[in-house]
Design a protein around this motif. Structure first.
Motif, PDB file in Angstrom:
ATOM      1  N   ARG A 187     -17.807 -11.618 -11.664  1.00  0.00           N
ATOM      2  CA  ARG A 187     -18.461 -10.351 -11.315  1.00  0.00           C
ATOM      3  C   ARG A 187     -19.637 -10.718 -10.420  1.00  0.00           C
ATOM      4  O   ARG A 187     -20.478 -11.549 -10.798  1.00  0.00           O
ATOM      5  CB  ARG A 187     -18.973  -9.703 -12.607  1.00  0.00           C
ATOM      6  N   LEU A 227     -18.768  -1.149 -12.215  1.00  0.00           N
ATOM      7  CA  LEU A 227     -18.930  -2.503 -12.773  1.00  0.00           C
ATOM      8  C   LEU A 227     -19.261  -2.429 -14.266  1.00  0.00           C
ATOM      9  O   LEU A 227     -18.700  -3.166 -15.080  1.00  0.00           O
ATOM     10  CB  LEU A 227     -20.053  -3.250 -12.026  1.00  0.00           C
ATOM     11  N   ILE A 246     -15.302  -7.348  -8.779  1.00  0.00           N
ATOM     12  CA  ILE A 246     -15.121  -6.718 -10.091  1.00  0.00           C
ATOM     13  C   ILE A 246     -13.813  -7.206 -10.713  1.00  0.00           C
ATOM     14  O   ILE A 246     -12.882  -7.573  -9.985  1.00  0.00           O
ATOM     15  CB  ILE A 246     -15.129  -5.170  -9.889  1.00  0.00           C
TER      16      ILE A 246
END
Ligand code: FAD
Length: 394
Positions: A276, A350, A297
């Motif tokens: 991430r 996210l 992501i």
């Protein structure tokens, strides 16, 4: 002989799907655009081969490609609509379908090389876009007194009042501009591969959540071909990568709980570490980041590219509106508007994905009970399902 210097209105670094889309969105202005990539141009799509990299694209991304008149060419090569989604875990199960939200489809599965080939060919035909490939970037210089940015490369100096980084997760431009990144290793790798199944997929995208991570089967254009994305801890993925095809096929069938019957054929596998990433800033005066250069992501909801295309769409809209008001340069305040809007959306996605991963990637009995109850309950509440679908396909 001196080093050549070229002037543009906008320079886009990175000719991936996001950078190419952005270049096409901007081409209607009378401005000069340069698109720079360290690799070559057009990808070669081969009908007899399925690209191991595919993306689930939302109706919003589909509409963007339609607006750019590239969708028809993509569809002529190969795309696959999916009209239903089925997600399960242990005893919990939920299904979504396009008709329930008044859409014809929930989205499309498109091979990345289909999008890249069509976008590159369209960019190469554009009179307002110069493409410079196989180039190495050397340094970024801010020419304060002229409010210009200069990129020094092994093919000369490229100067513009606005440079946009669409150069992917390891973005050179982001690093050259010293933009910090917040990162978190998901401790997952993704294994991707095309497989042939005994039973047809009926254009349904399916995903099972297991304690180690999710396994998705994405329906391809042929009724018995699917593209799989199996996310799990790196050691597990390493073991899966090393298995002979026949053993991998039987492990995969078992993990997928026989949903599509036997796995009759396994094509070459590839793996990707999942991290991430979120840039602390998307913009500086004269500079902006889009797509994976700004954020990456977990692929469990297939959103990375869709978010990047939404970045490109908004940034292009704001830039074109500046040009429409006879502004020669894009103001920093305009770039900040882009940053505020997109950062809020991307952060929300996210965080939601982190929540999903935590809820589903966990064997704690209370969480297991909660998600099974949650899925079954949601399945019985049409308005909640409708809301979820609207959020994912918008
Ligand atoms: C396993 C997996 C499955 C996924 N599935 C989905 C999905 O179903 N749906 C979805 O929406 N997203 C999905 N994603 C995310 C999606 O693949 C990415 O978000 C998307 O491809 C990013 O596109 P981009 O154009 O921003 O970057 P990239 O595709 O990385 O393109 C970057 C470009 O910049 C160029 N470049 C890089 N460095 C330089 C340099 N120094 N100089 C010049 N050029 C440079 C590269 O050559 C490349 O052309 C998935 C990701 C993974 C890993």
């Amino acid at each position: 002989m001196g080093v050549s210097e070229k002037f543009y209105d906008v320079i886009i670094v990175g000719g991936g799907i996001v950078g190419l889309t952005l270049a096409l969105l901007l081409q209607h202005s009378d401005k000069r655009i340069a698109l720079l990539d360290k690799r070559g141009g057009v990808e070669t799509f081969k009908p007899e081969q399925y690209d191991v990299r595919v993306s689930a694209i939302t109706p919003a991304s589909h509409r963007l490609f339609e607006k750019l008149n590239v969708w028809e060419s993509m569809a002529a090569l190969r795309v696959s609509p999916f009209n239903q989604m089925e997600v399960w875990d242990g005893d919990g199960r939920i299904e979504f379908d396009a008709a329930s939200v008044g859409e014809l489809t929930l989205g499309y599965i498109v091979e990345n090389n289909v999008m890249l080939q069509v976008l590159w060919q369209t960019v190469l035909c554009s009179k307002s876009i110069d493409t410079i490939t196989h180039l190495n970037l050397e340094s970024l210089e801010r020419l304060e007194e002229k409010s210009m940015m200069a990129l020094h490369t092994d093919q000369g100096v490229f100067t513009a009042p606005l440079i946009i980084g669409a150069d992917g997760a390891e973005s050179w431009l982001r690093q050259a501009a010293q933009i910090e990144l917040k990162t978190r290793d998901y401790q997952h790798h993704a294994l991707v591969c095309t497989v042939k199944t005994e039973r047809p997929h009926h254009h349904t995208a399916r995903q099972v959540f297991m304690p180690q991570g999710p396994l998705a089967f994405l329906p391809l254009a042929e009724p018995d071909l699917s593209s799989i994305v199996w996310s799990s801890n790196p050691t597990h993925i390493e073991k899966l990568m090393a298995l002979p095809d026949v053993d991998f096929a039987s492990v995969l069938r078992e993990a997928f709980q026989d949903r599509l019957g036997a796995i009759l054929e396994v094509r070459p596998r590839a793996r990707f570490p999942l991290i991430r990433r979120h840039a602390k800033q998307y913009v500086q005066p004269g500079l902006a980041l889009v797509g994976d250069a700004a954020h990456t992501i977990h692929p469990l909801a297939g959103q990375g590219l869709n978010l990047g295309l939404a970045d490109a769409a908004l940034l292009a809209e704001l830039i074109l509106s500046e040009y429409a008001h006879k502004q020669e340069r894009v103001k920093y305040s305009t770039l900040r508007r882009y940053e505020r809007a997109r950062k809020a959306d991307n952060t929300q996605m996210l965080v939601t994905m982190d929540g999903f991963r935590c809820l589903f990637g966990n064997d704690i009995p209370a969480l297991k009970w909660l998600r099974q109850r949650g899925l079954n309950l949601t399945h019985r509440l049409p308005w909640v399902k409708e809301w979820i679908v609207q959020q994912t396909i918008r």
